[in-house]
Design an enzyme around this catalytic site. Structure first.
Site, PDB file in Angstrom:
ATOM      1  N   GLU A 243      30.675  32.226  28.912  1.00 13.47           N
ATOM      2  CA  GLU A 243      31.013  33.231  27.686  1.00 13.47           C
ATOM      3  C   GLU A 243      31.350  32.939  26.535  1.00 13.47           C
ATOM      4  O   GLU A 243      31.860  33.237  25.920  1.00 13.47           O
ATOM      5  CB  GLU A 243      31.885  34.332  28.356  1.00 13.47           C
ATOM      6  CG  GLU A 243      30.959  34.840  30.263  1.00 13.47           C
ATOM      7  CD  GLU A 243      30.123  36.414  29.820  1.00 13.47           C
ATOM      8  OE1 GLU A 243      30.163  36.756  27.886  1.00 13.47           O
ATOM      9  OE2 GLU A 243      29.545  36.431  29.995  1.00 13.47           O
TER      10      GLU A 243
ATOM     11  N   LYS B 259      36.563  37.897  30.612  1.00 12.69           N
ATOM     12  CA  LYS B 259      36.739  38.644  31.395  1.00 12.69           C
ATOM     13  C   LYS B 259      36.573  39.227  32.439  1.00 12.69           C
ATOM     14  O   LYS B 259      35.012  39.461  33.232  1.00 12.69           O
ATOM     15  CB  LYS B 259      37.189  39.958  31.082  1.00 12.69           C
ATOM     16  CG  LYS B 259      37.916  41.620  31.291  1.00 12.69           C
ATOM     17  CD  LYS B 259      37.539  42.874  30.805  1.00 12.69           C
ATOM     18  CE  LYS B 259      37.895  44.410  31.060  1.00 12.69           C
ATOM     19  NZ  LYS B 259      37.953  45.577  30.208  1.00 12.69           N
TER      20      LYS B 259
ATOM     21  N   ARG C 167      43.552  51.641  34.657  1.00 13.44           N
ATOM     22  CA  ARG C 167      42.590  52.637  34.908  1.00 13.44           C
ATOM     23  C   ARG C 167      43.026  54.361  35.640  1.00 13.44           C
ATOM     24  O   ARG C 167      42.894  54.982  34.963  1.00 13.44           O
ATOM     25  CB  ARG C 167      41.460  52.267  35.733  1.00 13.44           C
ATOM     26  CG  ARG C 167      40.588  51.178  35.770  1.00 13.44           C
ATOM     27  CD  ARG C 167      39.933  50.747  36.849  1.00 13.44           C
ATOM     28  NE  ARG C 167      39.096  49.558  35.468  1.00 13.44           N
ATOM     29  CZ  ARG C 167      38.117  48.551  36.476  1.00 13.44           C
ATOM     30  NH1 ARG C 167      37.569  49.125  38.386  1.00 13.44           N
ATOM     31  NH2 ARG C 167      38.297  47.351  36.425  1.00 13.44           N
TER      32      ARG C 167
ATOM     33  N   LYS D  79      41.470  37.317  31.086  1.00 13.40           N
ATOM     34  CA  LYS D  79      41.941  38.877  31.446  1.00 13.40           C
ATOM     35  C   LYS D  79      41.961  38.458  32.404  1.00 13.40           C
ATOM     36  O   LYS D  79      40.259  38.354  32.838  1.00 13.40           O
ATOM     37  CB  LYS D  79      41.704  39.758  30.451  1.00 13.40           C
ATOM     38  CG  LYS D  79      42.075  40.931  30.575  1.00 13.40           C
ATOM     39  CD  LYS D  79      41.577  41.813  29.990  1.00 13.40           C
ATOM     40  CE  LYS D  79      41.458  43.416  31.083  1.00 13.40           C
ATOM     41  NZ  LYS D  79      40.806  44.522  29.844  1.00 13.40           N
TER      42      LYS D  79
ATOM     43  N   CYS E 196      34.144  52.541  28.999  1.00 11.63           N
ATOM     44  CA  CYS E 196      34.717  53.434  29.191  1.00 11.63           C
ATOM     45  C   CYS E 196      35.822  54.709  29.985  1.00 11.63           C
ATOM     46  O   CYS E 196      35.769  55.366  30.556  1.00 11.63           O
ATOM     47  CB  CYS E 196      35.453  52.522  30.441  1.00 11.63           C
ATOM     48  SG  CYS E 196      36.913  51.622  30.188  1.00 11.63           S
TER      49      CYS E 196
ATOM     50  N   ARG F  64      32.702  47.428  38.651  1.00 12.51           N
ATOM     51  CA  ARG F  64      32.208  46.734  37.079  1.00 12.51           C
ATOM     52  C   ARG F  64      31.622  45.580  37.009  1.00 12.51           C
ATOM     53  O   ARG F  64      31.555  44.434  36.066  1.00 12.51           O
ATOM     54  CB  ARG F  64      33.615  46.444  36.500  1.00 12.51           C
ATOM     55  CG  ARG F  64      34.432  47.607  36.231  1.00 12.51           C
ATOM     56  CD  ARG F  64      34.797  47.610  34.279  1.00 12.51           C
ATOM     57  NE  ARG F  64      35.709  49.106  34.485  1.00 12.51           N
ATOM     58  CZ  ARG F  64      35.401  49.865  34.225  1.00 12.51           C
ATOM     59  NH1 ARG F  64      34.181  50.675  34.418  1.00 12.51           N
ATOM     60  NH2 ARG F  64      36.498  51.250  33.708  1.00 12.51           N
TER      61      ARG F  64
END
Ligand code: PBG
Length: 327
Positions: A232, A194, A204, A247, A121, A216
């Site tokens: 995950e 995340k 950002r 996170k 990103c 996102r």
């Protein structure tokens, strides 16, 4: 009065209180994020993150020295390239910004553990974490560039790589390319759980990585879900992750608790930019005691079960641990 059980007995002196602490932590578990920016002689304070700076490669060792002086010997690097393009080719450039920063830090501080954030990103013109196909981030095409990026970080000397993109299969893809190239001992710290969080806002701005359209949510996790976080983590374990990460941290303590109960791998928590910026702003407004709120917030993350904490307060927390205010 006859009272057999008096929990207050063990709270009578600071020495006894510190003896019976259930949560122990040490500066060796702290990781400081650092922002490397293309250019020369740059040390610019980041407006959205007071006390954090953009550093050019020729000066970033000053930041590392400050960490070492404070007792923090681990950093995670983010890069701001001079130019961005559609596929984020700056991410795996041999002389890319993170690669330069890794080299200079490892040369001057061989004993500092340098971890690199692996994501697209900061390098893509559209600000998404991968390769676009129409307006959708193409998972499998992105795996190739992530793997190349992780390899280039290892080649530059990174001690550990930390993929934060949330593509499916990226841990496996990165493990394979590292192993095929002889980097069998470079661990992967997977940003496993995340979430698509508003707490990344100040980051950002700092990294110039806000998506130019959309959000996102088609790759980062829905904040409503916790079973999915375990899934995950499970996939990352199977793909060869060495450490798991949750996170953000403070609003996701329940996720840390559950991950701790289910997995035996070390668990890292990332106390993200928004968590730091909120404490800074409230303190600047005179509303809270910054030091005590910093300590209590960090402590709660460890109490939930984190072994490792990535935080913009790493230096200050190391000092607090040394003084015994926490830890
Ligand atoms: C890159 C990345 C982000 C963060 C860490 N790695 C931003 C994002 O996902 O948008 C956030 C860190 C922070 O907020 O402190 N993908």
């Amino acid at each position: 009065m006859e009272l057999l059980n008096r929990p207050r007995r063990l709270r009578t002196t600071p020495e006894i209180r510190s003896m019976v602490r259930e949560t122990r932590m040490s500066p060796s578990s702290l990781i400081q994020p650092l922002f490397a920016i293309e250019g020369e002689n740059i040390k610019h304070e980041i407006p959205s993150l007071p006390g954090q700076y953009h550093w050019s490669p020729d000066r970033i060792c000053e930041a590392v020295q400050e960490c070492v002086d404070a007792g923090v010997d681990k950093v995670i690097l983010f890069g701001l390239p001079a130019e961005k393009d559609e596929v984020g080719s700056g991410a795996w450039a041999e002389n890319g910004i993170v690669q330069q920063a890794v080299r200079v830090i490892k040369k001057n501080f061989p004993n500092v553990t340098v971890i690199t954030d692996v994501c697209m990103c900061e390098y893509t013109s559209h600000g998404h974490c991968g390769i676009l196909c129409d307006h959708y981030v193409d998972n499998d095409k992105t795996l190739e560039v992530l793997a190349k990026t992780a390899l280039s970080h290892a080649q530059a000397g990174a001690d550990m790589v930390a993929p934060s993109d949330m593509m499916d299969g990226r841990v496996g893809a990165i493990r394979k390319i590292l192993d095929d190239n002889g980097y069998i001992n470079v661990p992967i710290m997977a940003y496993s759980a995340k979430y698509a969080s508003a707490f990344y806002g100040p980051f950002r701005d700092a990294a110039g990585s806000a998506p130019s359209f959309g959000d996102r949510r088609s790759y980062q996790m829905d904040p409503h879900n916790v079973r999915e976080a375990i899934y995950e983590c499970e996939l990352d374990v199977r793909e060869g992750a060495d450490l798991l990460m949750v996170k953000p941290a403070l609003s996701y303590l329940d996720v840390i608790v559950k991950a701790r109960q289910r997995f035996d791998l070390p668990i890292a928590a990332y106390s993200v930019s928004g968590e730091y910026a909120m404490i800074k702003a409230a303190a600047a407004a005179g509303l809270i005691d910054e030091y005590r709120i910093m300590c209590e917030s960090a402590l709660s993350i460890y109490r939930a079960g984190a072994d490792i904490l990535i935080t913009y307060y790493a230096k200050e927390l190391a000092e607090a641990m040394r003084k015994g205010d926490i830890g």
